[in-house]
Motif scaffolding. Structure first.
Motif, mmCIF file in Angstrom:
data_model
loop_
_atom_site.group_PDB
_atom_site.id
_atom_site.type_symbol
_atom_site.label_atom_id
_atom_site.label_comp_id
_atom_site.label_asym_id
_atom_site.label_seq_id
_atom_site.Cartn_x
_atom_site.Cartn_y
_atom_site.Cartn_z
ATOM 1 N N ASN A 184 0.814 -1.217 0.000
ATOM 2 C CA ASN A 184 0.000 0.000 0.000
ATOM 3 C C ASN A 184 0.848 1.267 0.000
ATOM 4 O OD1 ASN A 184 -2.500 -1.397 0.064
ATOM 5 N ND2 ASN A 184 -2.255 -1.686 2.294
ATOM 6 N N GLU A 185 1.868 1.303 -0.822
ATOM 7 C CA GLU A 185 2.708 2.486 -0.935
ATOM 8 C C GLU A 185 2.389 3.218 -2.234
ATOM 9 O OE1 GLU A 185 6.759 1.693 1.616
ATOM 10 O OE2 GLU A 185 6.860 1.699 -0.582
ATOM 11 N N LEU A 186 2.305 4.571 -2.083
ATOM 12 C CA LEU A 186 2.071 5.430 -3.245
ATOM 13 C C LEU A 186 3.384 6.116 -3.589
ATOM 14 C CD1 LEU A 186 0.239 6.944 -5.305
ATOM 15 C CD2 LEU A 186 -0.164 8.652 -3.494
ATOM 16 N N TYR A 187 3.783 5.984 -4.850
ATOM 17 C CA TYR A 187 5.030 6.594 -5.298
ATOM 18 C C TYR A 187 4.708 7.690 -6.313
ATOM 19 C CZ TYR A 187 9.592 7.166 -7.513
ATOM 20 O OH TYR A 187 10.752 7.696 -8.009
ATOM 21 N N LEU A 188 5.213 8.924 -6.034
ATOM 22 C CA LEU A 188 5.010 10.075 -6.910
ATOM 23 C C LEU A 188 6.358 10.555 -7.422
ATOM 24 C CD1 LEU A 188 2.475 12.074 -4.699
ATOM 25 C CD2 LEU A 188 1.928 10.689 -6.714
ATOM 26 N N GLU B 280 16.984 18.811 1.520
ATOM 27 C CA GLU B 280 17.493 17.754 0.648
ATOM 28 C C GLU B 280 16.608 16.527 0.700
ATOM 29 O OE1 GLU B 280 21.376 15.534 1.462
ATOM 30 O OE2 GLU B 280 21.974 17.167 0.136
ATOM 31 N N GLN B 281 16.121 16.208 1.898
ATOM 32 C CA GLN B 281 15.282 15.024 2.073
ATOM 33 C C GLN B 281 14.477 15.216 3.339
ATOM 34 O OE1 GLN B 281 15.631 12.447 4.577
ATOM 35 N NE2 GLN B 281 13.935 11.229 3.699
ATOM 36 N N ALA B 282 13.221 14.729 3.340
ATOM 37 C CA ALA B 282 12.364 14.972 4.499
ATOM 38 C C ALA B 282 11.470 13.776 4.745
ATOM 39 C CB ALA B 282 11.521 16.227 4.289
ATOM 40 N N GLU B 283 11.027 13.665 6.024
ATOM 41 C CA GLU B 283 10.047 12.673 6.437
ATOM 42 C C GLU B 283 8.885 13.413 7.080
ATOM 43 O OE1 GLU B 283 10.180 9.343 6.052
ATOM 44 O OE2 GLU B 283 12.140 9.411 5.039
ATOM 45 N N ARG C 119 7.238 9.209 -1.451
ATOM 46 C CA ARG C 119 6.750 7.845 -1.241
ATOM 47 C C ARG C 119 5.896 7.854 0.021
ATOM 48 N NH1 ARG C 119 8.495 3.075 -3.338
ATOM 49 N NH2 ARG C 119 10.332 4.116 -4.194
ATOM 50 N N TYR C 120 4.609 7.449 -0.139
ATOM 51 C CA TYR C 120 3.664 7.486 0.965
ATOM 52 C C TYR C 120 3.282 6.071 1.351
ATOM 53 C CZ TYR C 120 -0.816 8.042 3.404
ATOM 54 O OH TYR C 120 -1.840 7.964 4.310
ATOM 55 N N SER C 121 3.538 5.734 2.623
ATOM 56 C CA SER C 121 3.178 4.419 3.145
ATOM 57 C C SER C 121 1.880 4.548 3.927
ATOM 58 C CB SER C 121 4.298 3.874 4.047
ATOM 59 O OG SER C 121 3.883 2.665 4.666
ATOM 60 N N GLN C 122 0.825 3.946 3.417
ATOM 61 C CA GLN C 122 -0.456 4.033 4.095
ATOM 62 C C GLN C 122 -0.470 3.251 5.392
ATOM 63 O OE1 GLN C 122 -2.921 2.785 0.676
ATOM 64 N NE2 GLN C 122 -3.951 4.786 0.816
ATOM 65 N N VAL D 295 5.421 9.821 5.032
ATOM 66 C CA VAL D 295 5.723 10.282 3.682
ATOM 67 C C VAL D 295 7.210 10.605 3.621
ATOM 68 C CG1 VAL D 295 5.232 11.956 1.872
ATOM 69 C CG2 VAL D 295 3.403 11.248 3.429
ATOM 70 N N SER D 296 7.926 10.008 2.675
ATOM 71 C CA SER D 296 9.328 10.339 2.427
ATOM 72 C C SER D 296 9.391 11.213 1.188
ATOM 73 C CB SER D 296 10.164 9.070 2.224
ATOM 74 O OG SER D 296 10.152 8.278 3.398
ATOM 75 N N ILE D 297 10.068 12.348 1.303
ATOM 76 C CA ILE D 297 10.109 13.327 0.217
ATOM 77 C C ILE D 297 11.568 13.551 -0.153
ATOM 78 C CG2 ILE D 297 9.339 15.611 -0.539
ATOM 79 C CD1 ILE D 297 7.571 15.565 2.079
ATOM 80 N N GLN D 298 11.848 13.493 -1.452
ATOM 81 C CA GLN D 298 13.187 13.755 -1.938
ATOM 82 C C GLN D 298 13.237 15.156 -2.553
ATOM 83 O OE1 GLN D 298 15.817 11.731 -1.497
ATOM 84 N NE2 GLN D 298 14.438 10.373 -0.341
#
Length: 768
Positions: A80-84, A129-132, A103-106, A111-114
């Motif tokens: 159930n992960e959404l990748y954008l 640079e990168q965030a959670e 990348r969003y893990s339901q 949410v991991s953001i690059q």
């Protein structure tokens, strides 16, 4: 950590670089507010609707707020992960961020953001640079972050930045400065920073002040405000030096925010040659007004002991003031000042609001005022600071002094009353004659007038009765109970003529205002049996032409039979309404000798006064020329003259003033002062006062000021005349970091010496 800023990702611009523009590319409103020494500035905050940036809002918990996400490419993966991917935009409530991938893990709401990622809020810009991001808790962690606060124009960077709650942000390896991008002239660097928006407080550990990336100061722990709320902590240090008096000093003020309605500032100081000196200020705010108390104390002043053998070296000062609005037109007030010795103010005082003076006033009372009447009841006393002042020249205390004045209309007539009751007292053990007298004085001056006004002029005849009653103790000239009654007649008349014309294509209105003023007072010729409690001879100037009495105070009422003839002409700009010029001249014609004197002063037998004139020119909005003087047509001599030219540019970068003061046989001084930018960043500061009678300089100030867009420094050398008629000198410094305040105290001395400098300081880093 180095003080240098770094980008959110390799080659990606920092938050400050995203919104920084050269001055030529800024909107007009921003560009026009920038000082000349700034090469650029930040674009206005471009927050979207309801955006709040890194702090989020009170509803940071995302349980009931859906996550909105978009990207150029999207796909579901396992678990159930959404990748954008590509132009990723995420929004939940008031939180929003953009990046290159997400990348969003339901299953766990993470949410991991690059990056390079950007989060823009109201007055806040954040890159990384990168965030959670936690959809459920609202926690936001970003690595290799940079940020920009648009309001204070403060930028910074962090190894990591975490929003752990709706109001709390933690920063590791953080740096902040108000200097522009790639310009780290100064920076505050800390290993750990916590920003608490709910309390309005930031705290930091292992704090360094870096100048050009070089550490110059270290605090193991510091706290500071992040909004307008006051915060307990150290203020910026102060330092300076003097060739005499206080010597070199260093001060470290500490502010105590004790409660919302009262606070205190403690300022320990070390003064070379004197020792440890302390000043304390307390302020109390009540529903009725404000009260302040300031105290200075040094226990063992070694320099003072050397200069005054036998003294113990303990020196102190106290200044207290209060203002209260009691309602219904009533106000209360009080001022009290006292010092331990006559040299305290010149040697030690830096923050107490006591000007160097020969007498310090203590006064307190209540006051009432409405549209038709005024009442003031107070107690007033003085501390005579200078030991060189003889007892006979010390002022009287007023214990109490009550003043009432009121007016009322009665048909065509106007009735008025001015009255005063005073009990005068001073120590008279060493005094003799009239100087020994103390006692009570009641003065009342009822008046009846017939005011008549029209567009073309006015006329106001009036009659009044000046009554004074004395009840004196220790009076040596007879019975201490006596009174004095003086009838007074006045008739003030004026006409108004005007015409319109133009000069240099600017329309203006010129007026011609002739004025006749007659005064008659049948006063007793010899009043020198009355002590002079508060009376002096008024300085004769143009405005004095329209007053019946040549004395100020209640112990003399001048005899008068005189007519004033005066003429005023004004030039008013019809476009702006400003008065561009005013010319006035007048003279008194005396029909009788003036016999009433103040122990020999104030009488006369000449038939006409000197010509009194006044000129005010305002050719430009920021330029004024003012001159006044007295010229004796009988002798052809100038009795008195005062002239001043004052100029400042619209932004107050250029300041200039030229003055000349002359009093025949007493004083002649010339004064020139200026602040002149040598470049966009360097300004020269100077003032010079020359006494022609003494043939010497009696005061001077010379200094240099450097400004750039994030800090400034002033260095000033000042000469001033002491009570001993000797020139003392001192060097003053001030360093100001934009957004953090300053150290030193040169600007106060410059503001006292150069007209307009205080406004220039207020505008230092931009138009307010």
């Amino acid at each position: 950590m180095s003080g240098a800023g770094f980008s959110a990702a390799e080659g990606a611009p920092s938050a400050a670089e995203l919104d920084w523009r050269p001055k030529s590319q800024l909107p007009d409103t921003v560009r026009n507010s920038l000082p000349a020494f700034c090469s650029g500035g930040y674009l206005p905050s471009g927050a979207g609707e309801n955006a709040t940036g890194v702090f989020g809002d009170e509803n940071a918990d995302g349980d009931d707020v859906p996550l909105q996400a978009s990207g150029l490419n999207a796909r579901y993966e396992m678990d159930n992960e959404l990748y954008l991917q590509g132009d990723v935009r995420l929004r939940q409530g008031n939180f929003q961020v953009t990046g290159s991938e997400a990348r969003y893990s339901q299953s766990n709401g993470q949410v991991s953001i690059q990056g390079p990622l950007v989060s823009r809020g109201d007055g806040f810009l954040l890159t990384g640079e990168q965030a959670e991001y936690s959809v459920d808790s609202g926690r936001f962690d970003i690595n290799t972050a940079t940020f920009l606060l648009h309001g204070p124009e403060m930028r910074g960077s962090a190894g990591s930045l975490s929003r752990v709650g709706a109001d709390t942000v933690n920063i590791r390896d953080g740096m902040l400065t108000t200097c522009g991008p790639q310009q780290n002239d100064w920076a505050i660097v800390a290993s750990d920073i916590k920003l608490d928006q709910a309390e309005g407080v930031g705290t930091a550990k292992h704090v360094r002040l870096e100048v050009l990336d070089v550490p110059v100061f270290y605090w193991p722990y510091a706290s500071f405000p992040i909004d307008d709320r006051r915060k307990t902590g150290f203020l910026y240090p102060q330092f300076g030096s003097s060739s005499a008096g206080s010597g070199a000093f260093f001060a470290a003020p500490y502010y105590l925010n004790l409660a919302p309605h009262y606070d205190a500032t403690i300022t320990p100081q070390y003064i070379h040659g004197r020792g440890l000196f302390n000043e304390v200020e307390g302020r109390y705010l009540s529903p009725w007004g404000e009260t302040s108390l300031q105290v200075g104390y040094i226990d063992n002043d070694s320099t003072y002991i050397d200069e005054n053998p036998g003294e113990d070296g303990q020196r102190w000062a106290l200044d207290a003031s209060t203002q209260a609005n009691l309602g219904a037109g009533w106000r209360g007030y009080g001022d009290f000042s006292v010092v331990s010795d006559e040299d305290y103010l010149s040697d030690l005082n830096r923050s107490l609001e006591i000007n160097q003076a020969t007498h310090l006033q203590r006064r307190g009372g209540v006051r009432y005022q409405d549209t038709n009447q005024y009442f003031d009841l107070y107690l007033n006393d003085y501390q005579t600071v200078s030991e060189r002042i003889a007892d006979v020249n010390k002022p009287y205390a007023q214990l109490p002094d009550a003043i009432y004045a009121g007016t009322a209309e009665a048909g065509w007539l106007e009735a008025g009353l001015e009255s005063q009751y005073t009990w005068f007292y001073r120590d008279n053990n060493s005094l003799t004659g009239l100087d020994k007298a103390n006692g009570q004085r009641l003065r009342a001056r009822p008046e009846l007038a017939l005011p008549m006004r029209a567009l073309w002029g006015f006329s106001r005849p009036s009659v009044s009765l000046d009554y004074t009653r004395y009840e004196l103790d220790d009076y040596s000239a007879g019975d201490g109970q006596f009174d004095r009654t003086v009838p007074v007649v006045e008739w003030d008349n004026g006409l108004y003529f005007d015409r319109q014309s133009s000069l240099f294509d600017v329309p203006y209105n010129q007026t011609l205002e002739p004025r006749l003023y007659y005064a008659w007072a049948d006063a007793e010729a010899d009043q020198n049996y009355i002590p002079a409690f508060d009376t002096a001879l008024q300085t004769f100037r143009f405005e004095q032409l329209f007053r019946p009495d040549r004395f100020v105070g209640g112990d003399r009422v001048g005899d008068a039979n005189q007519l004033t003839v005066a003429l005023t002409s004004r030039f008013n700009d019809l476009v702006t309404g400003a008065e561009r010029a005013r010319f006035s001249i007048g003279q008194v014609q005396y029909f009788d000798d003036r016999n009433v004197t103040l122990f020999g002063e104030g009488g006369g037998n000449r038939s006409r006064s000197p010509l009194a004139g006044e000129v005010v020119l305002n050719p430009l909005k920021n330029l004024q020329v003012r001159s006044s003087g007295l010229w004796d047509p009988d002798t052809g001599d100038t009795e008195e003259g005062r002239s001043q030219l004052v100029f400042h540019t619209e932004d107050y970068r250029y300041l200039a003033s030229i003055g000349h003061t002359y009093s025949k046989g007493e004083l002649e001084q010339s004064d020139i002062a200026a602040v002149i930018p040598a470049t966009d960043r360097v300004s020269l500061i100077g003032r010079w006062v020359y006494d022609s009678d003494l043939d010497r300089t009696v005061g001077s100030l010379a200094g240099i000021e450097y400004n750039n867009c994030c800090w400034s420094v002033q260095v000033v050398h000042q000469n001033y005349l002491t009570d001993d008629q000797e020139l003392d000198s001192r060097v003053l410094f001030q360093i100001q970091l934009k957004g953090l305040g300053g150290s030193g105290g040169s600007s106060t001395s410059i503001s006292e010496a150069i007209y307009g400098f205080d406004e220039r300081e207020r505008r230092r880093f931009g138009t307010p």
